[in-house]
Design a protein around this motif. Structure first.
Motif, short mmCIF file in Angstrom:
data_model
loop_
_atom_site.label_atom_id
_atom_site.label_comp_id
_atom_site.label_asym_id
_atom_site.label_seq_id
_atom_site.Cartn_x
_atom_site.Cartn_y
_atom_site.Cartn_z
N ASN A 394 0.83 -1.21 0.00
CA ASN A 394 0.00 0.00 0.00
C ASN A 394 0.87 1.26 0.00
O ASN A 394 0.60 2.20 -0.76
CB ASN A 394 -0.96 -0.02 1.19
CG ASN A 394 -1.87 1.19 1.17
OD1 ASN A 394 -2.49 1.49 0.14
ND2 ASN A 394 -1.91 1.92 2.26
N LYS A 401 1.48 6.15 -6.95
CA LYS A 401 0.25 6.83 -7.36
C LYS A 401 0.37 8.35 -7.28
O LYS A 401 -0.09 9.08 -8.15
CB LYS A 401 -0.90 6.34 -6.46
CG LYS A 401 -2.26 6.51 -7.04
CD LYS A 401 -3.30 5.58 -6.41
CE LYS A 401 -3.30 5.52 -4.92
NZ LYS A 401 -4.38 4.71 -4.38
N PHE A 402 1.00 8.85 -6.21
CA PHE A 402 1.02 10.29 -5.99
C PHE A 402 2.35 10.95 -6.36
O PHE A 402 2.67 12.03 -5.89
CB PHE A 402 0.65 10.61 -4.52
CG PHE A 402 -0.70 10.03 -4.14
CD1 PHE A 402 -1.86 10.48 -4.77
CD2 PHE A 402 -0.82 9.02 -3.18
CE1 PHE A 402 -3.10 9.95 -4.43
CE2 PHE A 402 -2.06 8.49 -2.85
CZ PHE A 402 -3.21 8.95 -3.47
N GLY A 434 2.99 15.42 -2.04
CA GLY A 434 3.08 15.74 -0.61
C GLY A 434 1.72 15.83 0.07
O GLY A 434 0.67 15.76 -0.56
N ILE A 435 1.76 15.99 1.40
CA ILE A 435 0.53 16.09 2.21
C ILE A 435 0.68 17.30 3.12
O ILE A 435 1.77 17.55 3.65
CB ILE A 435 0.34 14.81 3.08
CG1 ILE A 435 0.25 13.56 2.19
CG2 ILE A 435 -0.90 14.93 3.95
CD1 ILE A 435 0.23 12.24 2.95
N GLN A 449 -8.82 11.19 2.58
CA GLN A 449 -7.82 11.45 1.54
C GLN A 449 -7.30 12.85 1.73
O GLN A 449 -8.02 13.72 2.22
CB GLN A 449 -8.47 11.32 0.15
CG GLN A 449 -8.97 9.90 -0.09
CD GLN A 449 -9.42 9.67 -1.51
OE1 GLN A 449 -9.78 10.58 -2.22
NE2 GLN A 449 -9.41 8.41 -1.91
N THR A 453 -5.21 15.42 -3.01
CA THR A 453 -5.54 14.35 -3.96
C THR A 453 -7.03 14.07 -4.08
O THR A 453 -7.42 13.21 -4.85
CB THR A 453 -4.85 13.04 -3.53
OG1 THR A 453 -5.42 12.63 -2.29
CG2 THR A 453 -3.37 13.20 -3.39
N GLY A 459 -7.86 5.90 -4.78
CA GLY A 459 -8.37 4.71 -4.09
C GLY A 459 -9.54 5.06 -3.20
O GLY A 459 -10.14 6.13 -3.30
N LEU A 462 -8.77 3.48 2.36
CA LEU A 462 -8.77 2.49 3.44
C LEU A 462 -7.38 1.90 3.67
O LEU A 462 -7.10 1.36 4.74
CB LEU A 462 -9.74 1.35 3.12
CG LEU A 462 -11.23 1.67 3.20
CD1 LEU A 462 -12.05 0.47 2.75
CD2 LEU A 462 -11.61 2.04 4.63
N GLY A 463 -6.51 2.05 2.67
CA GLY A 463 -5.17 1.44 2.73
C GLY A 463 -4.39 1.79 3.98
O GLY A 463 -3.96 0.90 4.73
N LEU A 464 -4.25 3.09 4.26
CA LEU A 464 -3.43 3.52 5.42
C LEU A 464 -4.10 3.12 6.75
O LEU A 464 -3.39 2.81 7.71
CB LEU A 464 -3.20 5.03 5.38
CG LEU A 464 -2.17 5.50 4.33
CD1 LEU A 464 -2.03 7.01 4.34
CD2 LEU A 464 -0.80 4.86 4.54
N ALA A 465 -5.45 3.12 6.76
CA ALA A 465 -6.16 2.71 7.99
C ALA A 465 -5.85 1.25 8.30
O ALA A 465 -5.60 0.88 9.45
CB ALA A 465 -7.65 2.92 7.81
N THR A 488 6.64 12.97 0.32
CA THR A 488 6.24 12.48 1.65
C THR A 488 7.08 11.27 2.01
O THR A 488 7.46 10.49 1.12
CB THR A 488 4.75 12.08 1.66
OG1 THR A 488 4.00 13.03 0.89
CG2 THR A 488 4.19 12.02 3.06
P1 ATP Z 1 -6.58 2.64 -1.07
O1 ATP Z 1 -5.23 2.53 -0.55
O2 ATP Z 1 -7.61 2.31 -0.08
O3 ATP Z 1 -6.75 2.00 -2.39
P2 ATP Z 1 -5.87 5.37 -1.07
O4 ATP Z 1 -4.49 5.08 -1.49
O5 ATP Z 1 -6.47 6.63 -1.51
O6 ATP Z 1 -6.85 4.19 -1.31
P3 ATP Z 1 -4.73 5.38 1.50
O7 ATP Z 1 -3.65 4.52 1.12
O8 ATP Z 1 -5.31 5.12 2.84
O9 ATP Z 1 -5.90 5.44 0.53
O10 ATP Z 1 -4.22 6.87 1.49
C1 ATP Z 1 -5.04 7.86 1.98
C2 ATP Z 1 -4.75 9.19 1.32
O11 ATP Z 1 -3.49 9.68 1.75
C3 ATP Z 1 -4.62 9.11 -0.15
O12 ATP Z 1 -5.85 9.15 -0.76
C4 ATP Z 1 -3.81 10.36 -0.40
O13 ATP Z 1 -4.60 11.48 -0.40
C5 ATP Z 1 -2.90 10.42 0.77
N1 ATP Z 1 -1.60 9.80 0.47
C6 ATP Z 1 -1.22 8.55 0.77
N2 ATP Z 1 0.06 8.34 0.40
C7 ATP Z 1 0.48 9.49 -0.19
C8 ATP Z 1 1.71 9.90 -0.82
N3 ATP Z 1 2.75 9.08 -0.88
N4 ATP Z 1 1.78 11.16 -1.31
C9 ATP Z 1 0.72 11.99 -1.22
N5 ATP Z 1 -0.46 11.66 -0.66
C10 ATP Z 1 -0.58 10.42 -0.15
#
Ligand code: ATP
Ligand code: MG
Length: 496
Positions: A394, A401-402, A434-435, A449, A453, A459, A462-465, A488
């Protein structure tokens, strides 16, 4: 206070009156007794003296009568009349009567016993004494002397005056004495009454009475003080109890408020979750249904490549639904504490290499360069391979992805300590969008999110949770930090 003062004065007045009456009675009684005794004894003295004089006169004139010595009789009479207490002298011979008197116009002459007795009463001004003169047993004459009590009475009157004056002075002194004595007796009582009044009105239980005065008042003051001690202790206890009660009520109210807040929050989270869920489920489901309907409707007329596109969209939506449902199941399992870990000692680097290999196509697609740290540390630790691989996958997919095309991703490992335990730290750092600083912690919440983004249809959030729950289950820690110059860095710690 006025009432109390009045009462105090009442007591003081009564006491003064009682003492005064007692002293006064004693004085009057003793004075009366003194006057009576004095009167009686001085009168007796006077009478004895008068009898002595009469007897001595009789004996002196006895010889003079025998020898018919008129000169001696006269001398004796003259001497007698010089005395102020003798008013009249009479001598009766057989046939003669000699009478000598001091300027009395109407001298009293008593001839019978009754008259004599009356004249000789205690209160009479005069005392008449008759004495016979005898020679060889034969009465030759009678002497008759009249004494006046004027001087005696005068002396007695003077004594009575002096006595009255001294009684008056004594009365005044006894009044002062009575007042002082009653004041001494009632003053501590009065002070105690004032103190009791103050304590009752002002509720000042720390006040104490001064122990003095008579034994009874001292005892009373001591008992009062003791009572105040007990009241003060009880009052303190009551105060503490009230404070504790207030504190307990406040704590209870706070916890209730907190619980209410949590319930409201949970309700809001639940609502948000349901809203997100319905959206996340509906979107792919809608895709599947609509493309399936298209296929059914046009399967005779539509060219095969179009039909293939329909199937492809149906497949993609199905995949997405599958992933989402898997994620949801994982999350609910993790949250319910039902996720069981299959821990094995494995190299974390090895797992990371596998994950990178799985996502190699994506890296290539975005022309991203992957850097590994040069210093290779021992990354062996006990953890659940598939779950940790899920975390790394993830984090890596997020980084890919970002991050824009042509940039790079950096993976590093380090040996460190966490909660007094040796731990491995793994970081995945990108050069992406970045965040925002204030969202770095929030992105670990479900469906959240970053504002950078949100607009992109990425996505589900839910990935980070899920990552956070998995790492927590391994007693580790996961966090995100912004990288200077953009990008990040996500890191997690795993105890060895
Ligand atoms: P999923 O992982 O559930 O398919 P997702 O990737 O959007 O969906 P998360 O992995 O939980 O969800 O990440 C949550 C949010 O955190 C993302 O939607 C994004 O906005 C932000 N995020 C996560 N990783 C990064 C990153 N490396 N750079 C920038 N923003 C990020
Ligand atoms: Mg993700």
């Amino acid at each position: 206070m006025k009432k109390n003062n009045y009462k105090q004065w009442e007591l003081k007045k009564r006491l003064t009156l009682v003492i005064f009456a007692a002293v006064f009675s004693v004085l009057i009684l003793s004075s009366t007794l003194f006057i009576i005794a004095n009167y009686f004894f001085s009168n007796k003295n006077f009478e004895e003296n008068a009898f002595d004089i009469t007897r001595s006169v009789a004996s002196r004139i006895e010889a003079a009568i025998v020898f018919d010595d008129a000169v001696t009789i006269k001398e004796t009479f003259d001497q007698l009349l010089l005395r102020t207490d003798i008013r009249q002298v009479n001598v009766y011979l057989d046939d003669r009567y000699l009478y000598v008197s001091k300027g009395e116009t109407n001298p009293p002459i008593y001839f019978n016993e009754a008259e004599l007795c009356h004249a000789n009463s205690l209160f009479s001004k005069v005392l008449s004494i008759c004495h016979s003169v005898t020679v060889e047993g034969k009465i030759i004459a009678h002497t008759y002397l009249v004494f006046t009590r004027d001087k005696l009475f005068k002396r007695q009157y003077t004594q009575i005056y002096i006595l009255i004056v001294s009684i008056m002075i004594s009365l005044l002194l006894s009044l002062i004495f009575a007042s002082r004595v009653s004041d001494t007796l009632t003053s501590p009582l009065h002070k105690l009454a004032v103190l009791a009044d103050k304590v009752a009105k002002e509720k000042r239980f720390n006040l104490r009475g001064k122990v003095y005065g008579t034994q009874e008042v001292r005892l009373l003051t001591e008992s009062f003080n003791q009572m105040l001690d007990e009241i003060e202790t009880k009052d303190d206890e009551l105060l503490k109890y009230t404070q504790n009660l207030e504190q307990a009520v406040e704590e209870r109210t706070n916890s209730l408020n907190h619980a209410l807040e949590q319930a409201t929050q949970a309700n809001a989270v639940k609502s948000a979750f349901l809203a997100n869920m319905s959206h996340e489920l509906r979107t792919p489901l809608h895709g599947i249904l609509s493309f399936a309907r298209f296929g059914i409707k046009n399967y005779t007329t539509a060219p095969p490549d179009k039909l293939l596109r329909y199937f492809d969209r149906i497949n993609t939506s199905g995949e997405r639904l599958h992933v989402l449902l898997n994620d949801l199941l994982d999350l609910s399992k993790l949250e319910a504490g039902q996720m069981e870990l299959d821990k094995q000692t494995t190299s974390l680097r090895e797992i990371a290499i596998n994950c990178v290999a799985e996502q190699d196509a994506l890296l290539l697609e975005k022309k991203l360069t992957l850097f590994w740290d040069t210093e290779k540390c021992d990354t062996n630790a006990s953890f659940d391979r598939s779950r940790i691989a899920q975390v790394i996958a993830n984090l890596l997919s997020n980084a890919i992805k970002f991050t824009e095309e042509g940039k790079s991703i950096h993976i590093s490992f380090a040996l460190t300590h966490y909660q007094n335990q040796a731990a491995i730290k793994m970081s995945i750092q990108d050069q992406g969008i970045g965040i925002h600083e204030e969202e770095l912690a929030l992105v670990f919440d479900q469906f959240v999110q970053s504002s950078k983004t949100k607009t992109d249809a990425g996505g589900t959030g839910l990935g980070l949770a899920i990552c956070k729950e998995i790492i927590a289950l391994h007693n580790g820690k996961i966090w995100a930090e912004s990288v200077v110059g953009g990008g990040t860095k996500f890191s997690f710690l795993l105890p060895v």
